[in-house]
Design a protein around this motif. Structure first.
Motif, PDB file in Angstrom:
ATOM      1  N   LEU A 122       0.891  -1.230   0.260  1.00 18.53           N
ATOM      2  CA  LEU A 122      -0.119  -0.024  -0.082  1.00 18.53           C
ATOM      3  C   LEU A 122       0.932   0.724   0.049  1.00 18.53           C
ATOM      4  CD1 LEU A 122      -2.394  -1.176   2.525  1.00 18.53           C
ATOM      5  CD2 LEU A 122      -2.302  -0.926  -0.094  1.00 18.53           C
ATOM      6  N   ARG A 123       2.256   0.957   0.528  1.00 16.34           N
ATOM      7  CA  ARG A 123       2.664   2.389   0.574  1.00 16.34           C
ATOM      8  C   ARG A 123       3.814   2.730  -1.042  1.00 16.34           C
ATOM      9  NH1 ARG A 123       1.804   5.812   5.011  1.00 16.34           N
ATOM     10  NH2 ARG A 123       1.409   4.752   6.977  1.00 16.34           N
ATOM     11  N   LYS A 124       3.718   1.238  -1.292  1.00 12.56           N
ATOM     12  CA  LYS A 124       4.251   1.870  -2.900  1.00 12.56           C
ATOM     13  C   LYS A 124       3.186   2.775  -3.578  1.00 12.56           C
ATOM     14  CE  LYS A 124       5.722  -0.273  -6.815  1.00 12.56           C
ATOM     15  NZ  LYS A 124       4.881  -0.503  -7.572  1.00 12.56           N
ATOM     16  N   ASP A 125       1.542   1.832  -3.147  1.00 13.32           N
ATOM     17  CA  ASP A 125       0.958   2.217  -4.101  1.00 13.32           C
ATOM     18  C   ASP A 125       0.324   3.715  -4.295  1.00 13.32           C
ATOM     19  OD1 ASP A 125       0.323  -0.390  -5.841  1.00 13.32           O
ATOM     20  OD2 ASP A 125      -1.348  -0.152  -4.443  1.00 13.32           O
ATOM     21  N   LEU A 197      -5.812   5.223   1.220  1.00 16.94           N
ATOM     22  CA  LEU A 197      -4.946   4.274   1.289  1.00 16.94           C
ATOM     23  C   LEU A 197      -3.827   4.672   2.245  1.00 16.94           C
ATOM     24  CD1 LEU A 197      -3.175   3.422  -2.145  1.00 16.94           C
ATOM     25  CD2 LEU A 197      -4.311   1.967  -0.456  1.00 16.94           C
ATOM     26  N   SER A 198      -4.082   6.301   2.450  1.00 17.67           N
ATOM     27  CA  SER A 198      -3.069   6.273   4.168  1.00 17.67           C
ATOM     28  C   SER A 198      -3.192   5.498   5.137  1.00 17.67           C
ATOM     29  CB  SER A 198      -3.042   7.283   4.438  1.00 17.67           C
ATOM     30  OG  SER A 198      -1.546   8.128   4.816  1.00 17.67           O
ATOM     31  N   SER A 202      -1.312   2.594   7.819  1.00 21.06           N
ATOM     32  CA  SER A 202      -0.744   3.123   8.560  1.00 21.06           C
ATOM     33  C   SER A 202      -1.814   2.830   9.766  1.00 21.06           C
ATOM     34  CB  SER A 202      -1.574   4.369   9.442  1.00 21.06           C
ATOM     35  OG  SER A 202      -1.044   6.047   8.808  1.00 21.06           O
ATOM     36  N   GLY A 203      -2.614   1.585   9.938  1.00 19.75           N
ATOM     37  CA  GLY A 203      -3.542   0.760  10.673  1.00 19.75           C
ATOM     38  C   GLY A 203      -2.660  -0.461  10.510  1.00 19.75           C
ATOM     39  N   LEU A 204      -2.338  -0.694   9.021  1.00 21.56           N
ATOM     40  CA  LEU A 204      -1.964  -2.354   8.911  1.00 21.56           C
ATOM     41  C   LEU A 204      -0.289  -1.876  10.334  1.00 21.56           C
ATOM     42  CD1 LEU A 204      -2.465  -2.727   5.626  1.00 21.56           C
ATOM     43  CD2 LEU A 204      -3.084  -4.234   6.932  1.00 21.56           C
ATOM     44  N   GLU A 205       0.490  -0.833  10.282  1.00 24.13           N
ATOM     45  CA  GLU A 205       1.620  -1.244   9.929  1.00 24.13           C
ATOM     46  C   GLU A 205       1.483  -0.995  11.977  1.00 24.13           C
ATOM     47  OE1 GLU A 205       3.162   1.200   7.036  1.00 24.13           O
ATOM     48  OE2 GLU A 205       2.760   1.985   8.313  1.00 24.13           O
ATOM     49  N   ARG A 206       0.053  -0.166  12.324  1.00 26.29           N
ATOM     50  CA  ARG A 206       0.435  -0.320  14.146  1.00 26.29           C
ATOM     51  C   ARG A 206      -0.747  -1.521  15.024  1.00 26.29           C
ATOM     52  NH1 ARG A 206      -2.894   3.179  13.615  1.00 26.29           N
ATOM     53  NH2 ARG A 206      -5.048   2.423  13.429  1.00 26.29           N
ATOM     54  N   THR A 207      -1.335  -2.483  13.837  1.00 29.23           N
ATOM     55  CA  THR A 207      -1.414  -3.982  13.706  1.00 29.23           C
ATOM     56  C   THR A 207      -0.919  -4.165  13.988  1.00 29.23           C
ATOM     57  OG1 THR A 207      -4.038  -3.494  13.174  1.00 29.23           O
ATOM     58  CG2 THR A 207      -3.345  -5.644  13.444  1.00 29.23           C
ATOM     59  N   ALA A 208       0.486  -4.611  12.937  1.00 31.08           N
ATOM     60  CA  ALA A 208       1.601  -5.261  12.688  1.00 31.08           C
ATOM     61  C   ALA A 208       2.401  -5.226  14.624  1.00 31.08           C
ATOM     62  CB  ALA A 208       2.314  -5.160  11.635  1.00 31.08           C
ATOM     63  N   ARG A 209       2.237  -3.990  14.139  1.00 35.63           N
ATOM     64  CA  ARG A 209       3.181  -3.832  16.309  1.00 35.63           C
ATOM     65  C   ARG A 209       2.607  -4.664  16.850  1.00 35.63           C
ATOM     66  NH1 ARG A 209       3.491   1.381  13.669  1.00 35.63           N
ATOM     67  NH2 ARG A 209       2.277   1.891  15.109  1.00 35.63           N
ATOM     68  N   GLU A 210       1.356  -4.310  16.927  1.00 35.95           N
ATOM     69  CA  GLU A 210       0.807  -4.341  18.181  1.00 35.95           C
ATOM     70  C   GLU A 210       0.056  -5.858  18.453  1.00 35.95           C
ATOM     71  OE1 GLU A 210      -2.394  -1.155  19.221  1.00 35.95           O
ATOM     72  OE2 GLU A 210      -0.779   0.477  18.717  1.00 35.95           O
ATOM     73  N   LEU A 211       0.107  -6.630  17.583  1.00 37.69           N
ATOM     74  CA  LEU A 211      -0.561  -7.935  17.590  1.00 37.69           C
ATOM     75  C   LEU A 211      -0.889  -9.034  18.220  1.00 37.69           C
ATOM     76  CD1 LEU A 211      -2.494  -9.165  15.105  1.00 37.69           C
ATOM     77  CD2 LEU A 211      -0.580 -10.406  14.109  1.00 37.69           C
ATOM     78  N   SER A 226      -8.690  -4.721   2.635  1.00 31.31           N
ATOM     79  CA  SER A 226      -6.889  -3.828   1.929  1.00 31.31           C
ATOM     80  C   SER A 226      -6.448  -4.272   1.445  1.00 31.31           C
ATOM     81  CB  SER A 226      -5.848  -3.743   3.246  1.00 31.31           C
ATOM     82  OG  SER A 226      -5.283  -5.002   3.097  1.00 31.31           O
ATOM     83  N   ALA A 227      -7.885  -5.444   0.725  1.00 31.23           N
ATOM     84  CA  ALA A 227      -6.973  -6.836  -0.118  1.00 31.23           C
ATOM     85  C   ALA A 227      -7.252  -5.785  -1.544  1.00 31.23           C
ATOM     86  CB  ALA A 227      -8.116  -7.633  -0.586  1.00 31.23           C
TER      87      ALA A 227
END
Length: 245
Positions: A122-125, A197-198, A202-211, A226-227
């Motif tokens: 998503l960051r690339k898109d 997209l932003s 950000s939600g994906l990154e935060r969820t990965a950190r706190e998973l 986000s698919a």
């Protein structure tokens, strides 16, 4: 769950000897990483006892999100089909016989990796969208400058001659005036897509950190939302305008 207490060893897990991650306290008030204590439970048969002092404790020390509400037992797996945490009793039920389940540890590792990969995509898109948006803004600015320059020139002429001059204008000048609202709408669409997209990245990154086990369902839901086939942002946006030369 027993309240956490402070001592000189509060930052170190007695099992893995690393800094505490998701600390939980046994009934005897010793602190452990939640996952370390869960794995210790998996290897224990019979009465659960503290790895430090051997005093008994209950599975409830892991917290509400780690206890199956249906059977009041510790969850051990994540069902990818139903997106529920399951205990050993749940796994025996006919409902889950045809489902795909992962151990909680494997599920956390699996979903964290997927969240990170998706956020990178998503960051690339997002970068691509921002470049397209910048091109459209440059195009709009060029159209506005060109048309304003022409408008000033025509205002300097006799008012009665203006209509005749407009009739003799090259067609692309007239097209530009018509294109201005469409160009503004196009930039607005790009801006909305960039914002969406932003927020997702950000939600994906935060969820990965706190998973952890309690947020596996949220991670699965977020990956679904986000698919690429659900978003389709790039394919549904209007094509970028050609550069003015």
């Amino acid at each position: 769950m027993v309240p956490l207490y402070k001592d000189s060893q509060e930052d170190i897990c007695p099992i893995c000897l690393d800094p505490l991650r998701e600390p939980v306290s046994t009934d005897c008030r010793h602190l452990f990483c939640r996952m370390c204590l869960t794995q210790h439970m998996d290897k224990t048969s019979g009465v659960l006892s503290c790895p430090v002092c051997r005093k008994p404790y209950s599975e409830g020390v892991l917290g509400d999100g780690y206890i199956c509400y249906s059977h009041q037992k510790r969850v051990c797996s994540f069902c990818e089909t139903s997106r529920h945490l399951l205990c050993v009793e749940c796994l025996r039920s006919p409902e889950h016989q045809s489902h795909t389940e992962l151990s909680i540890e494997n599920a956390i590792s699996h979903y964290k990796e997927r969240l990170i990969r998706r956020s990178r995509k998503l960051r690339k898109d997002l970068g691509d969208l921002q470049r397209l948006k910048a091109q459209e803004e440059e195009m709009l600015h060029a159209l506005q400058v060109d048309w304003e320059s022409h408008r000033l020139r025509t205002e300097q002429q006799n008012q009665g001659q203006t209509k005749e001059q407009l009739k003799t204008l090259p067609q692309h000048w007239l097209d530009q005036q018509v294109d201005l609202p469409a160009e503004v709408a196009k930039i607005f669409n790009f801006s909305e897509a960039v914002t969406q997209l932003s927020i997702l990245a950000s939600g994906l990154e935060r969820t990965a950190r706190e998973l952890d086990a309690s947020t596996l369902k949220d991670a699965s839901d977020l990956l679904d939302r986000s698919a690429p086939q659900k978003l389709g942002l790039l394919s549904h946006l209007p094509p970028a305008s050609p550069n003015l030369n």
